[in-house]
Design an enzyme around this catalytic site. Sequence first.
Site, short mmCIF file in Angstrom:
data_model
loop_
_atom_site.label_atom_id
_atom_site.label_comp_id
_atom_site.label_asym_id
_atom_site.label_seq_id
_atom_site.Cartn_x
_atom_site.Cartn_y
_atom_site.Cartn_z
N LYS A 143 7.46 -56.19 -66.00
CA LYS A 143 7.23 -56.66 -64.52
C LYS A 143 8.44 -56.37 -63.87
O LYS A 143 9.68 -56.54 -64.22
CB LYS A 143 7.19 -58.20 -64.73
N HIS A 188 19.67 -48.94 -63.24
CA HIS A 188 19.47 -49.38 -61.92
C HIS A 188 18.33 -48.49 -61.43
O HIS A 188 18.32 -47.42 -61.79
CB HIS A 188 20.83 -49.56 -61.09
#
Length: 396
Positions: free
Chosen positions: A75, A396
């Site tokens: 998610k 990231h």
Amino acid sequence: MPFRGMFGATEMMLKYGANPHQRYASVEPVRAGTSPIEVVNGTPSLINFLDALNAWQLVRELRACLGSPAATSFKHVSPAGAAVAAPLGDDLRRVYEVEGRELSPAAVAYVRARGADPKSSFGDFVALSDRVDRETAEFLKGVVSDGIVAPGYDPAALEILKAKKSGAFIVMQADPDFEPPAREAREIFGVRLTQDRNDHVIGRSDLANLKIGTLTEEATRDLLLGLITLKYTQSNSVGYALGGQMIGIGAGQQSRVDCTKLAGSKADAWHLGRHPKVLGLRFKDAIKRQERINFRVRYIEGDLTREEAAALRDALAEPAEPLIDAEKAAFLREISGVSLVSDGFIPFRDNIDHARKHGVSFIAEPGGSARDADIEAACREYGIALVYTGLRLFHH
């Protein structure tokens, strides 16, 4: 594998970007004619593609490292859960609502991955390391999910998945032999950033620097599972693992102790799902699976609003007594054997103090903090085994 996508072209238009108002969005291979993923059904958005690319790398690496079918539930470009196909006990079959169902190893892996944090997994993107069979597709048919990526599909499974969401369910096929370029780049606000891809292959050698205690085979598996999972989780991140699955992931927090607390609260909720009072909840036949899951989570959390309490009463076929804090604490005090992994070094012993509250017996972290001695002292105090991996896994 040629990059055909939906339109038979080297560039494919996506549904939209990160948000629907970002109407232009496309994907194209770095090397013309090759791609790790082909779209078989549906129209993915940019976030769907990011989820698929990260999730596929995670399960592929888990499969290679641990030798078992692996699955993850993604998610917002981080896993809500990840697992390998460890056998399911009767209690977890009840928690995951798969009693009496035939489950293949691939299906077991996904049932575990989704069951780690079922509230967060609502509307997830799925990745499986192995070919999708009918059993896995049948389970997916009954849950709210946006799409799946896997290396292949049995014909019957593919037909089940293509019919999901009135034909809009996203099905992607991964090329298990695809090897990406050594460097990767992204463009942000008119600037291109390039770096070496994180191609470190995680394995047992990363657990060689055992500073305190000993590792069981189960702990070794769970620590490796945690390391690989956090490699593809937005940083800062901390994860708890037990029994071949992640049971709590704290992702994207600015403070590491907040990661530890967040992941720990998710792990506690997972443990409490097996509490006799939770297993004893009896819902009316009309209550749907996701509603039952949400009600159980809120019942465990306990801080129901007046409206939520009324809705829960209406959903139950039999009245239920509250699960009070003292009962939760007594149940959780019996928990041990949990593995904790951190993607960066643990800077203060408060992380260890909080981890111990959640049954942690094994920790793997990079080490290298100025306060490593404090961390080691806390682990000795609690009897926690500590491994320094020397490996930071920021993502990231």
